[in-house]
Design a protein around this motif. Structure first.
Motif, short mmCIF file in Angstrom:
data_model
loop_
_atom_site.label_atom_id
_atom_site.label_comp_id
_atom_site.label_asym_id
_atom_site.label_seq_id
_atom_site.Cartn_x
_atom_site.Cartn_y
_atom_site.Cartn_z
N GLY A 245 -13.11 2.08 32.32
CA GLY A 245 -13.17 2.13 30.80
C GLY A 245 -12.35 1.52 30.14
N THR A 246 -11.30 1.20 30.40
CA THR A 246 -10.02 0.75 29.66
C THR A 246 -10.20 -0.85 29.77
OG1 THR A 246 -8.53 2.48 30.44
CG2 THR A 246 -7.61 0.41 29.15
N VAL A 247 -10.81 -1.42 31.12
CA VAL A 247 -10.90 -2.85 31.37
C VAL A 247 -12.30 -3.28 30.58
CG1 VAL A 247 -11.59 -4.45 32.86
CG2 VAL A 247 -9.80 -2.86 33.37
N SER A 248 -13.08 -2.24 30.61
CA SER A 248 -14.41 -2.53 29.93
C SER A 248 -14.33 -2.79 28.43
CB SER A 248 -15.41 -1.56 30.22
OG SER A 248 -15.39 -1.28 31.45
N PHE A 249 -13.26 -1.94 27.88
CA PHE A 249 -13.29 -2.00 26.40
C PHE A 249 -12.56 -3.40 25.99
CE2 PHE A 249 -10.91 -0.96 22.51
CZ PHE A 249 -12.11 -0.43 21.75
N ILE A 250 -11.45 -3.69 26.79
CA ILE A 250 -10.87 -4.87 26.67
C ILE A 250 -11.74 -6.08 26.68
CG2 ILE A 250 -9.09 -6.34 27.38
CD1 ILE A 250 -7.46 -3.71 28.34
N VAL A 251 -12.63 -6.08 27.82
CA VAL A 251 -13.56 -7.19 27.91
C VAL A 251 -14.37 -7.46 26.59
CG1 VAL A 251 -15.63 -7.94 29.34
CG2 VAL A 251 -13.47 -7.18 30.56
N LEU A 252 -14.97 -6.27 26.21
CA LEU A 252 -15.78 -6.14 25.09
C LEU A 252 -15.06 -6.65 23.94
CD1 LEU A 252 -18.00 -2.97 25.48
CD2 LEU A 252 -18.66 -5.29 25.88
N ALA A 253 -13.85 -6.49 23.76
CA ALA A 253 -13.23 -6.63 22.27
C ALA A 253 -13.07 -8.35 22.38
CB ALA A 253 -11.69 -6.18 22.53
N PHE A 254 -12.98 -8.62 23.56
CA PHE A 254 -12.89 -10.21 23.72
C PHE A 254 -13.94 -10.94 23.95
CE2 PHE A 254 -8.37 -9.13 24.31
CZ PHE A 254 -7.88 -10.21 23.78
N ALA A 255 -15.06 -10.32 23.92
CA ALA A 255 -16.43 -10.91 24.07
C ALA A 255 -16.63 -11.99 23.18
CB ALA A 255 -17.63 -9.82 24.18
N VAL A 257 -14.83 -14.01 21.90
CA VAL A 257 -14.17 -15.34 22.05
C VAL A 257 -14.91 -15.95 23.18
CG1 VAL A 257 -11.84 -16.40 22.79
CG2 VAL A 257 -11.98 -14.08 21.41
N MET A 258 -15.42 -15.23 24.06
CA MET A 258 -16.22 -15.91 25.18
C MET A 258 -17.57 -16.36 24.72
SD MET A 258 -16.14 -12.83 28.00
CE MET A 258 -14.82 -11.46 27.82
N LEU A 259 -18.21 -15.76 23.94
CA LEU A 259 -19.58 -16.18 23.23
C LEU A 259 -19.19 -17.33 22.62
CD1 LEU A 259 -22.12 -14.93 22.88
CD2 LEU A 259 -21.33 -14.30 20.65
N ARG A 260 -18.03 -17.65 21.79
CA ARG A 260 -18.09 -18.90 21.28
C ARG A 260 -18.03 -20.01 22.14
NH1 ARG A 260 -12.21 -20.76 17.94
NH2 ARG A 260 -13.14 -22.81 17.61
N TYR A 288 -11.52 -12.82 9.19
CA TYR A 288 -12.20 -13.27 10.39
C TYR A 288 -11.36 -14.18 10.97
CZ TYR A 288 -13.30 -16.76 6.70
OH TYR A 288 -12.98 -17.60 5.81
N ARG A 289 -11.93 -14.76 12.08
CA ARG A 289 -10.84 -15.74 13.05
C ARG A 289 -11.52 -17.10 12.40
NH1 ARG A 289 -7.48 -15.50 17.56
NH2 ARG A 289 -6.93 -17.77 17.43
N GLU A 290 -12.76 -17.27 12.32
CA GLU A 290 -13.35 -18.70 12.14
C GLU A 290 -14.80 -18.56 11.63
OE1 GLU A 290 -13.20 -21.76 11.17
OE2 GLU A 290 -11.92 -22.54 12.53
N ILE A 291 -15.26 -19.48 10.92
CA ILE A 291 -16.63 -19.60 10.77
C ILE A 291 -17.36 -20.79 11.65
CG2 ILE A 291 -18.34 -20.02 9.00
CD1 ILE A 291 -16.30 -19.35 6.76
N LEU A 292 -18.36 -20.28 12.52
CA LEU A 292 -18.92 -21.40 13.37
C LEU A 292 -20.03 -21.76 13.15
CD1 LEU A 292 -17.57 -19.62 16.71
CD2 LEU A 292 -16.64 -21.41 15.75
N LEU A 293 -20.30 -23.00 13.20
CA LEU A 293 -21.78 -23.71 13.27
C LEU A 293 -22.42 -23.75 14.74
CD1 LEU A 293 -23.97 -25.17 12.01
CD2 LEU A 293 -22.56 -27.47 12.45
N LEU A 312 -10.44 -11.29 16.19
CA LEU A 312 -11.37 -11.66 17.40
C LEU A 312 -12.63 -11.68 16.64
CD1 LEU A 312 -9.84 -9.35 20.22
CD2 LEU A 312 -9.57 -12.07 20.05
N ARG A 313 -12.78 -11.92 15.42
CA ARG A 313 -14.05 -11.82 14.76
C ARG A 313 -14.63 -13.21 14.25
NH1 ARG A 313 -13.54 -8.19 10.10
NH2 ARG A 313 -13.75 -6.57 11.69
N TYR A 314 -15.92 -13.49 14.67
CA TYR A 314 -16.41 -15.08 14.34
C TYR A 314 -17.60 -14.64 13.57
CZ TYR A 314 -13.34 -16.91 17.70
OH TYR A 314 -12.15 -17.27 18.60
#
Ligand SMILES: [Zn+2]
Ligand SMILES: [Zn+2]
Length: 530
Positions: A245-255, A257-260, A288-293, A312-314
């Motif tokens: 559960g802890t790993v999943s939470f960390i992965v989701l929080a960083f999702a 960044v992956m999406l970017r 936010y961290r960045e506005i992305l096109l 970690l917000r885009y």
């Protein structure tokens, strides 16, 4: 589609499938490996066939008229939903009632290597989707081209068709990547579909699967645990599951960044549009961290805000959004997305996930209490399936209901967000007119309704089409219009959402208390602390 991907990973994460006695090919899985493979592979041409029929029917309706265009959009969206039902049914059938999971894990021995068995299990579904999208490609392309070619007719907003110099156009010109008209081939189409619909969830889910495989295979014997793992099975699985559960939470929080990087994005170039966004963010206090096109080859008219926490917000705006909408409409879309963040919708979806887990756990416990007997305990695969069924119901209906409420709250926020930029308004407006009072701006509501309608048209979605996550465009517009003249209704709605959120929090607290009561004793004993 997202729902199907989540379900697929939930099924491969469950290691007790197929259900004992539920298989249509009983006996040793090794005997049936080729039959299982045959069943799984046969699903691919079936999906392609369904998709092909949908594509032919859609194109048949495209006769160059507006009515034909609307009917074609209806037809395609219906077929796409039907396809998702078929994919889900195939997936459930394969995983629950055929030996396919055992064949891949045990007979072929792939279960030993993290992630490989899970990916092989889901590969036929991936191939089926690719086949279905390939069949759909001509229909979807024609529909999109027609939407973009006749914006005046289709969207009812003739000014948008002209070559005005907008802030958005300037931003697109300044972008590093410019849309390449040659890149609208099948390959690019399939790659975009894959990364927009599957990979955005599949990549984080794969990381969770790897963590699970490592924890279950090596975790049991690992000496590196801070405390030696207790012998007791319940406590062991509880510790391993908490770690997961802890790993999943960390992965989701960083999702985000992956999406970017999974999607084709770049920072929105400096210029008036970026300044406009920055101004609004400052006004409403959105960090936010960045506005992305977001480059979609003009296929998605969309914007999104991703991420739980500001670092970690885009904020993402798509190329097609900037190409087709005027600056005020873009601001309206942005205001809606900002509403999701400001009203904490993402964290509350997390709360919903916890509540749904407790409900599923509760269903398992009730089943055990009602039918379980000491001399004849219930097959764990059955209880797991009941829990999975409860989860499915919660997500199919509960999540959809909650999401539609949140969409409407975000709409309302969007309207309030664009209100300060409204320059001219009508007399009867409760914000700008003669008789000032509580309520929302009439012009802002009109702008917002126009924007929603245009997005629906440009994305080829009929305005009255129901949507699992958003609700129909028409119902959303009607609600906003009713708010414009009725301050009381706005307050009632705001209060209603507060109650919904409070109920979810209360359920979480109750579920946590029950879980602690159930597990406190055995865990303390298992750890040897009592
Ligand atoms: Zn939304
Ligand atoms: Zn107004």
């Amino acid at each position: 589609m997202y729902f199907v991907v989540i379900m697929a990973f939930a099924l491969v994460l469950s290691d007790r499938l197929p259900v004992a006695g539920g298989s249509i090919l009983p006996g040793a899985p090794a005997l049936h490996q080729w039959a299982a493979l045959g069943i799984v592979l046969a699903q691919i041409p079936l999906l392609a066939l369904i998709s092909g029929i949908g594509a032919v029917r859609t194109q048949y309706r495209l006769d160059g008229t507006d009515a034909g265009h609307d009917e074609a959009a209806d037809e395609l969206s219906w077929f796409q939903q039907f396809e998702m039902v078929v994919v889900s049914a195939f997936l459930l059938f394969t995983m629950v009632s055929t030996p396919w999971p055992q064949v891949v894990r045990e007979v072929w021995g792939l279960g030993r290597i993290p992630l490989v068995a899970e990916l092989v299990m889901l590969a036929p579904m991936g191939l089926g989707l690719l086949a279905a999208w390939t069949m759909q490609y001509p229909a979807e392309l024609r529909l999109r081209v027609e939407s973009l070619e006749t914006p005046g007719d289709v969207t009812g907003n003739p000014e948008a068709a002209g070559n005005r110099e907008t802030e958005a156009a300037a931003a697109l010109r300044a972008a590093r990547r410019t849309p390449d008209p040659a890149r609208t081939g099948l390959g690019a189409f399939l790659f975009d579909k894959m990364r927009h619909q599957v990979l955005l969830l599949a990549v984080p889910m794969c990381l969770i699967v790897i963590a699970k495989d490592l924890l279950t295979t090596y975790g049991e014997s690992m000496a590196a645990w801070p405390v030696p793992l207790p012998k007791d099975q319940v406590t062991r699985s509880l510790i391993i599951n908490s770690a997961l559960g802890t790993v999943s939470f960390i992965v989701l929080a960083f999702a985000p960044v992956m999406l970017r990087y999974i999607w084709a994005t770049e920072p929105l170039p400096p210029g008036p549009l970026r300044e406009r966004f920055e101004r609004i963010c400052k006004r409403i206090g959105l960090r936010y961290r960045e506005i992305l096109l977001w480059h979609t080859h003009g296929m998605a008219v969309n914007a999104a805000v991703m991420g739980f926490i500001a670092p970690l917000r885009y904020i993402m705006v798509s190329d097609a959004l900037l190409e087709t909408m005027d600056d005020e409409e873009i601001e309206a879309v942005f205001g809606h997305e900002a509403g999701h963040v400001r009203h904490w919708h993402l964290p509350f979806f997390g709360v919903f996930a916890i509540v749904s887990m407790y409900v599923a756990g509760g269903a398992m416990i009730l089943l055990t209490l009602a039918y379980g007997r000491v001399d004849r305990p219930i097959d764990p695969a059955v209880t797991q399936l009941v829990a999975l069924g409860a989860l499915l119901v919660m997500w199919l209906f509960g999540f959809s209901w909650l999401s539609r409420r949140f969409e409407r709250q975000a709409d309302l926020y969007g309207v309030r967000c664009v209100t300060p930029d409204v320059k001219e308004c009508v007399d009867r407006c409760p914000v700008h007119g003669q008789a000032r009072g509580a309520g929302i701006c009439v012009s802002a509501v009109n702008l917002f309704g126009r924007t929603l309608g245009r997005i629906a048209d440009l994305n080829g979605i009929p305005r009255d089409a129901p949507s699992w996550r958003h609700g129909s465009i028409q119902s959303r517009c009607e609600l906003l219009e009713s708010f414009a003249g009725d301050a009381e209704a706005v307050q009632r709605f705001d209060r209603y959402i507060v109650y919904v959120k409070a109920t979810m929090l209360a359920l979480t607290v109750v579920g946590t208390v029950v879980a602690i009561l159930l597990y406190y004793e055995p865990v303390m004993k298992g750890l040897g602390w009592k």
